[in-house]
Write an enzyme that holds these catalytic residues in place. Structure first.
Site, PDB file in Angstrom:
ATOM      1  N   GLY A 199      37.109  62.194  59.039  1.00 37.30           N
ATOM      2  CA  GLY A 199      38.069  61.116  58.845  1.00 37.30           C
ATOM      3  C   GLY A 199      39.426  61.515  59.397  1.00 37.30           C
ATOM      4  N   GLU A 443      30.489  64.390  51.132  1.00 36.00           N
ATOM      5  CA  GLU A 443      30.714  65.397  50.090  1.00 36.00           C
ATOM      6  C   GLU A 443      29.379  65.828  49.462  1.00 36.00           C
ATOM      7  OE1 GLU A 443      33.363  66.952  50.138  1.00 36.00           O
ATOM      8  OE2 GLU A 443      32.679  68.197  48.483  1.00 36.00           O
TER       9      GLU A 443
HETATM   10  C1  LIG Z   1      32.037  57.636  55.583  1.00 40.63           C
HETATM   11  C2  LIG Z   1      31.817  59.078  55.926  1.00 40.63           C
HETATM   12  C3  LIG Z   1      32.906  59.932  56.000  1.00 40.63           C
HETATM   13  C4  LIG Z   1      32.720  61.277  56.362  1.00 40.63           C
HETATM   14  N1  LIG Z   1      33.817  62.084  56.470  1.00 40.63           N
HETATM   15  C5  LIG Z   1      33.649  63.366  56.888  1.00 40.63           C
HETATM   16  C6  LIG Z   1      34.783  64.231  57.068  1.00 40.63           C
HETATM   17  O1  LIG Z   1      35.936  63.849  56.839  1.00 40.63           O
HETATM   18  N2  LIG Z   1      34.566  65.492  57.523  1.00 40.63           N
HETATM   19  C7  LIG Z   1      33.319  65.964  57.789  1.00 40.63           C
HETATM   20  O2  LIG Z   1      33.200  67.114  58.198  1.00 40.63           O
HETATM   21  N3  LIG Z   1      32.224  65.183  57.608  1.00 40.63           N
HETATM   22  C8  LIG Z   1      32.354  63.905  57.170  1.00 40.63           C
HETATM   23  N4  LIG Z   1      31.252  63.097  56.985  1.00 40.63           N
HETATM   24  C9  LIG Z   1      29.929  63.627  57.256  1.00 40.63           C
HETATM   25  C10 LIG Z   1      29.134  63.897  55.977  1.00 40.63           C
HETATM   26  O3  LIG Z   1      29.705  64.951  55.260  1.00 40.63           O
HETATM   27  C11 LIG Z   1      27.682  64.173  56.360  1.00 40.63           C
HETATM   28  O4  LIG Z   1      27.172  62.996  56.953  1.00 40.63           O
HETATM   29  C12 LIG Z   1      26.868  64.566  55.137  1.00 40.63           C
HETATM   30  O5  LIG Z   1      27.197  65.865  54.724  1.00 40.63           O
HETATM   31  C13 LIG Z   1      25.362  64.496  55.398  1.00 40.63           C
HETATM   32  O6  LIG Z   1      25.015  65.303  56.458  1.00 40.63           O
HETATM   33  P1  LIG Z   1      24.180  64.734  57.701  1.00 40.63           P
HETATM   34  O7  LIG Z   1      24.847  63.529  58.225  1.00 40.63           O
HETATM   35  O8  LIG Z   1      23.946  65.884  58.606  1.00 40.63           O
HETATM   36  O9  LIG Z   1      22.824  64.251  57.079  1.00 40.63           O
HETATM   37  P2  LIG Z   1      21.440  65.015  57.160  1.00 40.63           P
HETATM   38  O10 LIG Z   1      21.578  66.327  56.477  1.00 40.63           O
HETATM   39  O11 LIG Z   1      20.918  65.007  58.539  1.00 40.63           O
HETATM   40  O12 LIG Z   1      20.568  64.054  56.248  1.00 40.63           O
HETATM   41  C14 LIG Z   1      19.620  63.112  56.760  1.00 40.63           C
HETATM   42  C15 LIG Z   1      18.415  63.078  55.803  1.00 40.63           C
HETATM   43  O13 LIG Z   1      17.803  64.368  55.783  1.00 40.63           O
HETATM   44  C16 LIG Z   1      17.621  64.795  54.444  1.00 40.63           C
HETATM   45  N5  LIG Z   1      17.776  66.263  54.344  1.00 40.63           N
HETATM   46  C17 LIG Z   1      18.639  67.064  55.013  1.00 40.63           C
HETATM   47  N6  LIG Z   1      18.494  68.341  54.618  1.00 40.63           N
HETATM   48  C18 LIG Z   1      17.539  68.359  53.676  1.00 40.63           C
HETATM   49  C19 LIG Z   1      16.953  69.385  52.872  1.00 40.63           C
HETATM   50  N7  LIG Z   1      17.342  70.657  52.957  1.00 40.63           N
HETATM   51  N8  LIG Z   1      15.984  69.028  51.996  1.00 40.63           N
HETATM   52  C20 LIG Z   1      15.593  67.742  51.889  1.00 40.63           C
HETATM   53  N9  LIG Z   1      16.113  66.731  52.618  1.00 40.63           N
HETATM   54  C21 LIG Z   1      17.078  67.035  53.500  1.00 40.63           C
HETATM   55  C22 LIG Z   1      18.709  64.097  53.642  1.00 40.63           C
HETATM   56  O14 LIG Z   1      18.340  63.966  52.280  1.00 40.63           O
HETATM   57  C23 LIG Z   1      18.795  62.745  54.362  1.00 40.63           C
HETATM   58  O15 LIG Z   1      17.839  61.878  53.806  1.00 40.63           O
HETATM   59  C24 LIG Z   1      31.411  61.770  56.623  1.00 40.63           C
HETATM   60  C25 LIG Z   1      30.314  60.905  56.515  1.00 40.63           C
HETATM   61  C26 LIG Z   1      30.501  59.578  56.173  1.00 40.63           C
HETATM   62  C27 LIG Z   1      29.308  58.666  56.083  1.00 40.63           C
END
Ligand SMILES: Cc1cc2nc3c(=O)[nH]c(=O)nc-3n(C[C@H](O)[C@H](O)[C@H](O)COP(=O)(O)OP(=O)(O)OC[C@H]3O[C@@H](n4cnc5c(N)ncnc54)[C@H](O)[C@@H]3O)c2cc1C
Length: 672
Positions: A199, A443
């Protein structure tokens, strides 16, 4: 677009049938609403503090007034929210001594709730500044905090990459130390390594707190935090080696300004590595300082804040809107040819709204409990006592997940309970829903958090089987309890200790059953991680059951110690029972599976719930009035205090920019 400032007229309460209906509802209330508000705030003085210091100062300030977001496009929302929050931090907060780096001070406690409708500078104030406090040395804090607090620099928290979010160990961004120049060289070496989502990064940030793999003398020392200037302070252009921009529109949260960042051999001074817990000397020797678990202790704060200030605030707002609207909306009748009734008189409608009012109260008291436990935990940590770290981690991870999951599902039910008007932006509900949905992901993604909580619970189950001591919040796992529910009638099923026992039993059963299965898979030769994955659905369910148990038990024990009038006690007791019974009736399987509840008892539970709904019906408006949101905070035409839903909807529509001319501009395209 020509926009007009959205001002709600204050109507004469006696004028419309709707305002008459809501007045009648208030007259029926059986308890003193102000007393309940004081209880929610934590005492009379705290209510005064919230109202006088936070809300009045903010709502009376002309610079804090906004145009309703429904009249604006993404750019305008972004501009409005960030302008407003910039003014807030650089002027209003300064004058009032409100500090974004002191989130637990008394007056700061109420600010997020008051500002719930403005998401500008969220990451700057909520993640960038607290991270400097957490990771920075006193010298670094002295350098960066004054600039950040005065918004002379705007910061992003850049952790997530295009390729990885959850699995932090696999983040690819590197910070390589160059001893000749005493600099770090920042690189995002592949497409998947670019920072994606942070963000404030899209358009606003001048700096980013970048999480990167630290490399010195050819060795990788894991993730560390670096402050990287990304845009020129004089003209806001990207600095050399930096590619930065917006990731484009998201489901909501337009003003969080999510962005991407690529770094190509970007050099930053050695002092820009935040060095409270790790240090690189001039020759590139890496050294850990103190206990880096302390760093983790301060970081879980964001989860507590998020569950309390987002999940609880937004479900309370949604309940307020849906409950008030359901009392002024009439549709159909309950007798052939009879008069139309308020929709709240339908039991199905009560079932869509009152259990979420109960959940709002349950979560409110739970989060207040966890917050006070967390503040005490921080004091212990300062004294070097880290013994409660694992329990605190489980509790904050589990509570963030359950609170955001239950409330976002609940808000969608509340939104639908308002029929067509719940779909309109002017109801305020779509924004609340979309805000909450996002909090299930950031988070800590919820499934991942449940699995982290499950890891602690599985370890606890092993301790229980070996007769070892366990933490206070899981002590119930060691207790001998009857294997059948003791309730003989509906009244007994509303008893809090009976309900607590139901939830403890379910949690114990689910945990012990998955722990046994996991153990036997491993004993049969399966690798631990493979077995873990195979039973992970049960693990998530066990973690959820533990958190539900926590919600029911904490609410009930809070009430045991509460001093209040008998009228307030009566409604809070009813809400506590309803919250538990609603869960049992919606998800009866686990309670029935091993015969803990009989089908006869389940039938009693259903009837007991309907009875509670009927009993709480007359207090619906009083219960949401006690949340004490102003109309400005709700931003809803259908949920305002005076109940004038129809007049407000019409006035709102009349002011919509396209209605400002007799002939809309679309005419130029369709003119034959
Ligand atoms: C509105 C918004 C604001 C954000 N702001 C920030 C920010 O300011 N700074 C920043 O750095 N990030 C930010 N993010 C990113 C956010 O922190 C990540 O999207 C979040 O941590 C999830 O990670 P990912 O997207 O890699 O999802 P993934 O980890 O790829 O998840 C996708 C799917 O895989 C599953 N999964 C993943 N790992 C496992 C596991 N070990 N066991 C079982 N299932 C699993 C999850 O449950 C989910 O269903 C933001 C996201 C959003 C939507």
């Amino acid at each position: 677009i020509i926009v007009e400032v959205f001002r709600l007229k204050s109507y004469d309460m006696a004028l419309s049938p709707e305002s008459q209906l809501i007045t009648n509802e208030r007259n029926k209330t059986t308890f003193n609403v102000t007393e309940l508000t004081n209880i929610l705030d934590g005492g009379l003085e705290k209510t005064a503090l919230r109202k006088s210091i936070a809300e009045r100062k903010i709502s009376l300030d002309p610079n804090m007034k906004t145009i309703h977001r429904g009249y604006l496009n993404k750019e305008q929302i972004n501009f409005q929210n960030n302008r407003k929050m910039m003014y807030f931090f650089t002027d209003l907060a300064k004058r009032n001594n409100w500090h974004m780096d002191k989130p637990h001070s008394a007056d700061m406690e109420f600010l997020p709730r008051t500002l719930a409708n403005a998401s500008g500078l969220l990451i700057h104030a909520g993640a960038f500044v607290p991270s400097i406090v957490s990771f920075g040395t006193p010298e670094q804090a002295a350098k960066w905090l004054p600039l950040a607090k005065a918004c002379q620099i705007i910061g992003a928290y850049a952790q997530t990459e295009l390729g990885h979010g959850t699995n932090l160990r696999r983040l690819e961004t590197t910070a390589t130390f160059d001893p000749r120049s005493q600099e770090f060289i920042m690189n995002t070496p592949s497409i998947s390594s670019m920072k994606w989502w942070p963000g404030a990064l899209g358009e606003m940030a001048t700096h980013a707190l970048v999480m990167a793999q630290l490399i010195t003398r050819g060795e990788n020392h894991g993730m560390q935090a670096f402050i990287v200037p990304v845009r020129d302070m004089t003209n806001h252009k990207p600095l050399p080696g930096i590619t930065v921009g917006s990731i484009g529109p998201t489901l909501a949260l337009d003003s969080t300004d999510n962005g991407y960042l690529r770094m190509d051999n970007v050099r930053i001074p050695k002092e820009n590595m935040l060095a409270k817990y790790a240090y690189v000397d001039s020759k590139g020797k890496f050294q850990k300082i103190g206990n880096d678990r302390l760093m983790y202790a301060s970081m879980v704060n964001l989860r507590v804040v998020l569950a309390k200030d987002e999940a609880v605030t937004y479900i309370q707002m949604a309940c307020t809107i849906a409950a008030r609207y359901s009392c002024v909306r009439k549709q159909g009748s309950l007798t052939p040819g009879g008069p139309e009734v308020q929709i709240i008189d339908y039991v199905t409608q009560q079932n869509k709204i009152i259990p979420y009012i109960a959940l709002s109260y349950a979560l409110h008291f739970n989060l207040a409990f966890i917050r006070s436990k967390y503040v005490k935990f921080l004091e212990d940590v300062k004294r070097g006592d880290l013994s409660n770290m694992a329990e605190m981690h489980m509790m904050t991870a589990g509570m963030k997940a359950i609170a955001t999951e239950r409330t976002s599902a609940g808000v969608e039910i509340l939104r639908r309970s308002c029929g067509g008007h719940g779909y309109a932006v002017s109801s305020g509900l779509p924004y609340i829903l979309l805000r909450l949905v996002a909090s299930c992901t950031y988070e800590g993604e919820n499934t991942v958090l449940y699995l982290q909580a499950a890891r602690y619970l599985i370890k606890t189950a092993a301790k229980v089987s070996m007769g070892q001591p366990v933490d206070a919040s899981v002590m119930y796992l060691t207790e001998d309890a009857p294997d059948k529910c003791q309730a003989a009638n509906q009244m007994e099923l509303c008893d809090h200790s009976i309900l607590e026992a139901c939830f403890k039993h379910r949690s114990r059963q689910l945990l012990l059953s998955v722990a046994t299965e996991l153990q036997s898979l491993v004993a049969d030769g399966m690798k631990q991680m493979e077995a873990w994955n195979l039973v992970s659905i049960q693990l998530v369910n066990a973690a959820k059951a533990h958190m539900e148990q926590h919600i029911v038990s904490t609410f009930s024990s809070y009430l045991r110690n509460l001093k209040c009038s008998s009228a307030v006690r009566e409604v809070l007791d009813q809400l506590c029972s309803l919250n538990a019974l609603h869960q049992i009736n919606n998800f009866p399987g686990d309670f029935l599976k091993d015969g803990y509840l009989s089908s006869k008892q389940l039938d009693m539970a259903r009837k007991a719930e309907v009875k509670l709904l009927a009993s709480l019906r007359r207090n619906v408006v009083g219960l949401v009035d006690a949340f004490d949101f102003t109309d400005d905070m709700l931003g809803s035409c259908i949920g305002s205090y005076d109940g004038n839903a129809y007049e407000r909807l019409y006035e709102w529509a009349k002011n919509f920019p396209s209605n400002k001319t007799d002939v809309p501009c679309l005419w130029s395209y369709i003119d034959p």
